[in-house]
Each structure stands twice: as structure tokens, then as C-alpha cells.
Write an enzyme that holds these catalytic residues in place. Structure first.
Site, mmCIF file in Angstrom:
data_model
loop_
_atom_site.group_PDB
_atom_site.id
_atom_site.type_symbol
_atom_site.label_atom_id
_atom_site.label_comp_id
_atom_site.label_asym_id
_atom_site.label_seq_id
_atom_site.Cartn_x
_atom_site.Cartn_y
_atom_site.Cartn_z
ATOM 1 N N TYR A 45 0.697 -1.176 -0.095
ATOM 2 C CA TYR A 45 -0.261 -0.061 0.023
ATOM 3 C C TYR A 45 0.892 1.255 -0.033
ATOM 4 O O TYR A 45 1.752 1.270 0.741
ATOM 5 C CB TYR A 45 -1.135 0.138 1.228
ATOM 6 C CG TYR A 45 -2.297 -0.152 0.843
ATOM 7 C CD1 TYR A 45 -2.971 0.637 -0.075
ATOM 8 C CD2 TYR A 45 -3.084 -1.573 1.450
ATOM 9 C CE1 TYR A 45 -4.295 -0.022 -0.530
ATOM 10 C CE2 TYR A 45 -4.275 -1.832 0.984
ATOM 11 C CZ TYR A 45 -4.991 -1.039 0.156
ATOM 12 O OH TYR A 45 -6.122 -1.159 -0.187
ATOM 13 N N THR A 217 -4.052 5.491 -21.921
ATOM 14 C CA THR A 217 -3.743 4.265 -21.358
ATOM 15 C C THR A 217 -2.320 3.899 -21.621
ATOM 16 O O THR A 217 -1.629 4.506 -22.197
ATOM 17 C CB THR A 217 -4.811 3.331 -21.906
ATOM 18 O OG1 THR A 217 -4.634 3.051 -23.373
ATOM 19 C CG2 THR A 217 -6.430 3.800 -21.668
ATOM 20 N N LYS A 220 -2.316 0.009 -25.135
ATOM 21 C CA LYS A 220 -2.806 -0.393 -26.492
ATOM 22 C C LYS A 220 -1.408 -0.339 -27.274
ATOM 23 O O LYS A 220 -0.616 -0.826 -27.024
ATOM 24 C CB LYS A 220 -3.730 0.606 -26.599
ATOM 25 C CG LYS A 220 -5.020 0.822 -26.043
ATOM 26 C CD LYS A 220 -6.268 1.517 -26.405
ATOM 27 C CE LYS A 220 -7.503 1.183 -25.374
ATOM 28 N NZ LYS A 220 -7.399 2.144 -24.356
HETATM 29 N N1 DSN Z 1 -12.423 -0.481 -24.874
HETATM 30 C C1 DSN Z 1 -11.154 0.328 -25.463
HETATM 31 C C2 DSN Z 1 -11.195 0.026 -26.872
HETATM 32 O O1 DSN Z 1 -11.410 -1.027 -27.292
HETATM 33 O O2 DSN Z 1 -10.969 1.055 -27.539
HETATM 34 C C3 DSN Z 1 -11.387 1.726 -25.348
HETATM 35 O O3 DSN Z 1 -11.487 1.862 -23.704
#
Ligand code: DSN
Length: 434
Positions: A45, A217, A220
Site C-alpha cells: 500500500y 492508457t 494499447k
Molecule cells: N475499450 C477500449 C477500446 O477498445 O477502444 C477503449 O476503452
């Protein structure tokens, strides 16, 4: 006894190994990223920020978080970052909480045209808390219309102008958006969750010099762990009334930090922050730039090959990793395509096209993305083959035997393209390993 959960994990590993992954938001993280995620940092934590924690024993996680911050700043040329958001949704919620009081105005990209739920959808807290209007794409060419954005901003006078998308295959003009924001006195926020890796590799327009705040994010095109970040660049005398960059950063970062914790999150996930640091380190390597270039080349080849087979690719191609296909001329819905392609071992998602006559769970299109297969080593020639398989499967939706044959062909083909972590077997129960 081995816990059956590891059987399901192994089943998912095999699914990832044996099929063509074309979901634009997915990727294969490296073994080092996965190792950090599965580390003892999970146990710690550490509410607060490095050097200012509410718990003891934070000397090592402080170093981890500092390293993540420094690498992220270097990667994007940011002046200030917060690496604690559990996801992009939390990053966006914290930014809006920091900037807007309930009822204040947000102008953002229409979800049905490629925007995101967290940019003011009525189903999301952003749509429930704030007064929202959207801009969209032109019906004829499916491209953003900056004159329309300017007109809407002039009429609506939003406090926040938000940009960024989940399914828009073209680049954004951040400079123009900043001029619009300045004209109406709005704070400009860019959500670069999808193209972050391509921006880090300097293949797309850079939002950092133009946008007041940037969220992303990390999993990706950036190819890290599931997670989010918030960043600020360096071009701000105002919008909080501060005259210097230092004054601005101090005031805005305090707002953002406290909106995230204790505003909407509790303890930061230190294992995820360590994994983010690993991924940022990987993205700083020259190989990442080659990877990112290949992602875009592959998407362009995939677009071209599908158009040659008579498919309608929205906007006539792509600048990034996303290819949007309108299936109406083929007489197939997005849902039928997603289901049929899955039977052939090809994973995609159905996707609304702008001004779609179908509801979201049916949709008229599919969204394809190249980051995951590019990680497996696919180049232009493999993506021509991917287009051929997609076409063959879509033309055989009522022929389960043909779909199965394509699936077998793909599985055999993929043996030459191992997953990054294929060499790290997980102990599995007998019935799964058999
Ligand atoms: N779920 C993501 C996407 O597929 O683009 C976006 O949050």
C-alpha cells in the site's frame, strides 16, 4: 491440486496464441512487463506520492514510481506526469473532476462517431455530472470537421474541450484545437489512449505542446500493462490565471493529483506502476520506433487490401493503427461479422460507423487494429494474407466447415510467429495440459 483458474488462464493463453488478434485496443505485453505485474509489489500500500506517503515501508516503491515518472516524461517530453490511474477511464474521470464542477460544460467527440464513453456519455459519470455537447465527423467523408468544432465551441462556450477517440483512423490537428480552445477560454484535454505508442514514436502529431492536459492508457499501442497516465506539456501561462509555467504546473498538478487520490482512487497499484515503468523503458528503445512504424504500414496495407476486395474502408485508409470497415455493401452486420470471424479464429469487434442505422450491439461495421499482430512479427505480406482470410471468412458466414478450415490454416500459420511469452509455461491442471 492446481487451482482450476490456471486452467482458464492457460486456455486464454492458447486462444491468444492460436488466433489472429485484430482488436485495435489490444496488444501482447513483454515478459518483463508481465513479470513486474506478477511481482511482490502487488502487496504494498502506498497512498500518496513518492516521498509523501501515508504508509511506511515505501522506500523501494518510491523509487519504482519515480522511475516510471521520469521515463514517461522522457518518452513524451512532458513537464509533469501522474502514473497512478488504474486505467484510462480513471485518468479521464480525475481530469474532469479536477476541472469541472457538476453542471459545468464539456464539449467532446461523439461516442457514436468514434469517441469514448468517458468523454461525456450519458451512461458514464462524465455524462451524468457535467453538461455535455458533442462534435462529430462529416457524413460524407467521415473526417473531423474543425469548422464545426469551432462553431460548436463558440455557441456552447465549454469549460473543457476534449479530443481523442477509440475508433478514428486519422490524425488530430491539436494546434487548431488549441486555437479553438483559446478563443472560447476552454481547457484543452487530449485522450491519446489509442495512438499513444505512435505519438511516442513521433509518427503522429504531438499533442503535448498544444493541449493543457493529456491522458492515456498504457496497454494499447504503448504495449504495457493495463493502466492509465495523466500528463502536462509546457505551453501554459493560463488557464488557471498563473503567469508562469511553474506556477501553472504547481496549481494544476495539485488539482489533478488530489482529484485522482483521494478523489476517485485509493491505493495506487504499485505492481502496475512498476510494469508501466518497464513498458516506458521499452518504448524508449529505438526498436520501439521501428515497431510503431510497422504498425502503421501494416494498417495501411490492410486497408488497401480490403478496398481491393471491394470493402468500404472509412476515410479511404488510415494514419494510425485502426482500420474501420463499413460492411453495408456486403450485406453483413458488424455483429454477424464479429461472430463469423471468431469462428474462423479472427478476433475483431463490431463497431458503429458514423450515422449508423443499426444499434450498437448490431452495428454496421467492424474495427480492425494492427498493434498485436505487429508485435508477433507480421509485416506487409502477412497483412495481405490477413485481408484474404477476413474476406474468405466473411464470404463463408453460413459455411461452418469453411470457417473451421480457415481457423486451422491460421493456427498452423501462427506457429511461425510465437507470442512474446510463449516460452513461459504456466502450471496447469491435467485436463487442460492434456
Ligand atoms: N475499450 C477500449 C477500446 O477498445 O477502444 C477503449 O476503452
Amino acid at each position: 491440486m492446481v487451482d482450476p483458474i490456471f486452467g482458464w488462464i492457460e486456455a486464454e493463453r492458447r486462444r491468444q496464441e492460436e488466433g489472429l488478434e485484430l482488436i485495435a485496443s489490444e496488444n501482447y505485453a513483454s515478459p518483463a512487463v508481465l513479470q513486474a505485474l506478477g511481482s511482490v509489489l502487488n502487496n504494498k500500500y502506498a497512498e500518496g506520492l513518492p516521498g509523501r506517503r501515508y504508509y511506511g515501508g515505501c522506500e523501494y516503491v518510491d523509487e519504482v514510481e519515480r522511475l516510471a515518472q521520469e521515463r514517461l516524461k522522457l518518452l513524451f517530453g512532458a513537464e509533469w506526469v501522474n502514473v497512478q490511474p488504474h486505467s484510462g477511464a480513471q485518468a479521464n474521470a480525475a481530469v474532469l473532476l479536477a476541472l469541472l464542477k457538476p453542471g459545468e460544460k464539456l464539449l467532446s467527440f461523439e461516442l457514436a462517431h468514434g469517441g469514448h464513453l468517458t468523454h461525456g456519455s450519458p451512461l458514464n459519470s462524465s455524462g451524468k455530472l457535467y453538461t455535455v455537447q458533442h462534435y462529430g465527423v462529416r457524413a460524407d467523408v467521415c473526417l473531423l470537421d474543425y469548422d464545426q468544432i469551432r462553431d460548436k465551441a463558440r455557441a456552447f462556450r465549454p469549460k473543457v474541450l476534449m479530443a481523442g477517440a477509440s475508433s478514428y483512423p486519422r490524425d488530430w490537428d491539436w494546434k487548431c484545437l488549441r486555437e479553438i480552445a483559446d478563443e472560447v477560454g476552454a481547457i484543452l484535454v487530449a485522450d491519446i489512449a489509442h495512438p499513444a505508442g505512435l505519438i511516442a514514436a513521433k509518427l503522429l502529431n504531438d499533442p503535448l505542446p498544444h493541449c493543457h492536459i493529456v491522458t492515456s492508457t498504457t496497454h494499447k499501442t504503448l504495449r504495457g500493462p493495463r493502466g492509465g497516465v495523466i500528463m502536462m506539456g509546457r505551453d501554459f501561462e493560463n488557464p488557471l490565471g498563473e503567469k508562469t509555467l511553474k506556477g501553472h504546473l504547481k496549481k494544476m498538478s495539485a488539482l489533478l493529483d488530489s482529484a485522482l487520490f483521494p478523489g476517485i482512487q485509493g491505493g495506487p497499484h504499485m505492481h502496475a506502476i512498476a510494469a508501466k515503468a518497464v513498458a516506458f523503458g521499452e518504448a524508449l528503445q529505438p526498436e520501439f520506433r521501428s515497431y510503431a512504424r510497422q504498425i502503421v504500414r501494416n494498417a495501411q496495407v490492410l486497408s488497401q487490401a480490403l478496398m481491393e476486395r471491394g470493402y468500404t474502408v472509412l476515410t479511404g485508409g488510415t494514419d494510425n493503427h485502426i482500420v474501420l470497415v463499413d460492411l453495408r455493401n456486403k450485406g453483413i452486420t458488424g455483429r454477424e461479422a464479429e461472430e463469423g470471424l471468431e469462428k474462423a479464429g479472427i478476433t475483431v469487434n463490431k463497431n458503429l460507423i458514423p450515422y449508423d442505422p443499426q444499434p450498437p450491439l448490431v452495428a454496421s461495421g467492424i474495427r480492425l487494429g494492427t498493434p498485436a499482430l505487429t508485435t508477433r512479427g507480421f509485416t506487409e505480406s502477412e497483412f495481405r494474407q490477413v485481408a484474404a482470410w477476413i474476406d474468405a471468412a466473411l464470404m463463408s458466414l453460413s459455411d461452418p466447415e469453411k470457417l473451421k478450415r480457415i481457423r486451422m490454416e491460421i493456427r498452423a500459420f501462427l506457429q511461425a510467429y510465437p507470442l512474446p511469452y510463449a516460452a513461459a509455461p504456466i502450471p496447469v491442471p491435467d485436463e487442460v495440459s492434456a
